[in-house]
Design an enzyme around this catalytic site. Sequence first.
Site, mmCIF file in Angstrom:
data_model
loop_
_atom_site.group_PDB
_atom_site.id
_atom_site.type_symbol
_atom_site.label_atom_id
_atom_site.label_comp_id
_atom_site.label_asym_id
_atom_site.label_seq_id
_atom_site.Cartn_x
_atom_site.Cartn_y
_atom_site.Cartn_z
ATOM 1 N N CYS A 1 4.101 0.490 -1.836
ATOM 2 C CA CYS A 1 4.811 -0.007 -3.014
ATOM 3 C C CYS A 1 5.892 -1.010 -2.636
ATOM 4 O O CYS A 1 6.274 -1.827 -3.446
ATOM 5 C CB CYS A 1 5.411 1.164 -3.764
ATOM 6 S SG CYS A 1 4.182 2.411 -4.067
ATOM 7 N N GLN A 9 0.267 12.165 -2.661
ATOM 8 C CA GLN A 9 -0.528 11.957 -1.437
ATOM 9 C C GLN A 9 -1.378 13.173 -1.054
ATOM 10 O O GLN A 9 -2.191 13.086 -0.133
ATOM 11 C CB GLN A 9 0.394 11.589 -0.257
ATOM 12 C CG GLN A 9 1.011 10.200 -0.358
ATOM 13 C CD GLN A 9 0.002 9.057 -0.182
ATOM 14 O OE1 GLN A 9 -1.100 9.239 0.344
ATOM 15 N NE2 GLN A 9 0.364 7.870 -0.631
HETATM 16 C C1 LIG Z 1 4.262 9.701 -2.617
HETATM 17 C C2 LIG Z 1 3.979 8.723 -3.713
HETATM 18 N N1 LIG Z 1 4.520 8.920 -4.914
HETATM 19 C C3 LIG Z 1 4.291 8.093 -5.939
HETATM 20 C C4 LIG Z 1 3.489 6.988 -5.783
HETATM 21 C C5 LIG Z 1 3.245 6.102 -6.958
HETATM 22 O O1 LIG Z 1 1.960 6.330 -7.457
HETATM 23 P P1 LIG Z 1 1.272 5.244 -8.427
HETATM 24 O O2 LIG Z 1 0.827 4.122 -7.560
HETATM 25 O O3 LIG Z 1 0.128 5.974 -9.050
HETATM 26 O O4 LIG Z 1 2.290 4.843 -9.411
HETATM 27 C C6 LIG Z 1 2.918 6.717 -4.548
HETATM 28 C C7 LIG Z 1 2.116 5.486 -4.312
HETATM 29 O O5 LIG Z 1 2.153 4.873 -3.266
HETATM 30 C C8 LIG Z 1 3.147 7.621 -3.477
HETATM 31 O O6 LIG Z 1 2.601 7.426 -2.282
#
Ligand SMILES: Cc1ncc(COP(=O)(O)O)c(C=O)c1O
Length: 375
Positions: free
Chosen positions: A326, A179
């Site tokens: 997510c 982030q």
């Molecule tokens: C703090 C954090 N780590 C990891 C991720 C995962 O990233 P990616 O969507 O590229 O897999 C996210 C996505 O929302 C995130 O906000």
Amino acid sequence: MNVYFDNAATTPLHNEVIALMHQTAINMFGNPSSSHSFGRKSRAAIEQARKTIAKYLNASPLEIIFTSCGTESNNMVLKMGIQKHNIKHIVISEIEHKCVLNTAEEICNKQDVELHILKVNKLGHLKINDLSSLLERLEGKVLVSIMHANNEIGTIADIKKIGSICKVNNALFHSDTVQTIAHYPFDVKDIEVDFISGSAHKFHGPKGVGFLYMKQNVKVDALIQGGGQERNLRSGTENLLSIIAMEKALQVSIENMQTWRTQIEDIKKYFKTQLTAEIDGISFNGDQENCLYTVLSVSFPERFHTDMFLFNLDIKGIAVSGGSACSSGANKGSHVISAIGIPENRQSIRFSFSHYNTKKEVDYVIEILKSLEKN
Ligand SMILES: Cc1ncc(COP(=O)(O)O)c(C=O)c1O
């Protein structure tokens, strides 16, 4: 009116990124591993992208590994670092992203590695003393994974301090910086950090590409085996188009970092002022003094509490998130919101901004929120 206030979930592609992707898709297709001129052209572009990312981090290009996303980068550190370093303990906080939390849990369930989950306070900060006393008493090699900024509430951790505690205790330190990459300046030489993770779609690049910074003397095992790409750590023909696009997105973000930050801070401040003035009983989640300027997590009083809250906003064209992107859609409570002690009868909504947002959009969202208030 359509309002996209979900930029912590993902950001729209920047025009310059789109233009470059278009051109690259037409003009560059050689396999970077081929020795002919088509391949060499692609290889040169990939290595240039690596240099650009390394420069931004004040790292060496040798320390950058391209991955498919932030999730993969985080998995790579946790899963593939374990054996190489004979890790006996993994230390995380209770508000890590699920791709760290679930991965760490799985490793520790299946292998001879102990998991330690540190509690956070109501602002989302772990107690530094908890970390140092834990590290002092643990025996065997430790891997600490603490996120730089929380994606749901925006609280920013003092990773410089955490890194120095890890260093003193000879623990490896990974920080999930998904982030903050491209939103803040970075200098890995100034933080005692062994690994950090980035993801292009959080800074106006495409989805499906990310990177891992891995300090030169630190090693991990191969995540994917095959042709030996990415220093033998992640085989498979490189995602040329996306890597070049990620470089462009980073360049544009760096060039505009201060301007965009000022713009976004202004929007966020205006939104907070309007919310406070117009809606009784709201509060803001996370540490407002040390918070992502892109994120505002708002806790709404019970009279807003309805399963239909996000849906009703969506009907009105407003895209927000009820927790981590997510896990949104899964309709499960957020582990972060419960960790910081927000009562169940309050509904938390994450509004997250980019430089594309306007005060007009804020006015519209306030108007809709007021209309959703139960009388
Ligand atoms: C703090 C954090 N780590 C990891 C991720 C995962 O990233 P990616 O969507 O590229 O897999 C996210 C996505 O929302 C995130 O906000």
